[in-house]
Design a protein around this motif. Structure first.
Motif, PDB file in Angstrom:
ATOM      1  N   GLN A 172       5.218  -4.871  -0.756  1.00 28.93           N
ATOM      2  CA  GLN A 172       6.459  -4.234  -1.189  1.00 28.93           C
ATOM      3  C   GLN A 172       6.379  -2.735  -0.955  1.00 28.93           C
ATOM      4  O   GLN A 172       5.300  -2.148  -0.904  1.00 28.93           O
ATOM      5  CB  GLN A 172       6.700  -4.506  -2.667  1.00 28.93           C
ATOM      6  CG  GLN A 172       6.979  -5.944  -2.975  1.00 28.93           C
ATOM      7  CD  GLN A 172       7.335  -6.144  -4.436  1.00 28.93           C
ATOM      8  OE1 GLN A 172       7.792  -5.240  -5.110  1.00 28.93           O
ATOM      9  NE2 GLN A 172       7.130  -7.367  -4.911  1.00 28.93           N
ATOM     10  N   SER A 179       7.082  -0.322  -2.976  1.00 26.62           N
ATOM     11  CA  SER A 179       6.434   0.374  -4.094  1.00 26.62           C
ATOM     12  C   SER A 179       4.913   0.322  -3.965  1.00 26.62           C
ATOM     13  O   SER A 179       4.222   1.294  -4.267  1.00 26.62           O
ATOM     14  CB  SER A 179       6.882  -0.206  -5.430  1.00 26.62           C
ATOM     15  OG  SER A 179       6.563  -1.588  -5.503  1.00 26.62           O
ATOM     16  N   GLU A 180       4.382  -0.807  -3.513  1.00 27.23           N
ATOM     17  CA  GLU A 180       2.935  -0.939  -3.306  1.00 27.23           C
ATOM     18  C   GLU A 180       2.463  -0.053  -2.161  1.00 27.23           C
ATOM     19  O   GLU A 180       1.400   0.563  -2.238  1.00 27.23           O
ATOM     20  CB  GLU A 180       2.574  -2.384  -3.023  1.00 27.23           C
ATOM     21  CG  GLU A 180       2.805  -3.321  -4.189  1.00 27.23           C
ATOM     22  CD  GLU A 180       2.614  -4.784  -3.803  1.00 27.23           C
ATOM     23  OE1 GLU A 180       2.233  -5.079  -2.656  1.00 27.23           O
ATOM     24  OE2 GLU A 180       2.863  -5.640  -4.669  1.00 27.23           O
TER      25      GLU A 180
END
Length: 99
Positions: A50, A52-53
């Motif tokens: 993702q 965000s990761e």
């Protein structure tokens, strides 16, 4: 006069052929970007991380300011492309590995 015309025609033919060759090479290197459904499918299957990761892993600080986030194959690897605003208000494009 005929030789001059023949030479011009030959030169134009070579230029056109080179133009097609360059265009073909550019198309072969064109980036492949996924649509939202494809992105979600690959994230759900564990193939890609993702956004965000990816941001956390890269240590990028700031806020994503662009709604035009893209996930594209760049140089053979999946990369997130986003615009990030840092704490001083400066915006910059950022490319993050998605694999």
């Amino acid at each position: 006069m005929r030789n001059a015309i023949a030479s011009m025609v030959a030169a134009v033919a070579v230029a056109v052929a080179l133009g097609f060759a360059v265009t073909g090479a550019a198309l072969a290197q064109e980036e492949l970007c996924l649509d939202k459904r494809e992105i979600q499918e690959r994230i759900n299957s564990g193939q890609l991380r993702q956004l965000s990761e990816a941001i956390a892993a890269a240590g990028v600080e700031g806020k994503i300011i662009s709604s035009a986030v893209q996930l594209c194959r760049i140089d053979g690897r999946w990369q997130w492309r986003v615009n990030v605003m840092d704490y001083s208000g400066e915006s910059k494009p950022v490319t993050l590995p998605a694999e």
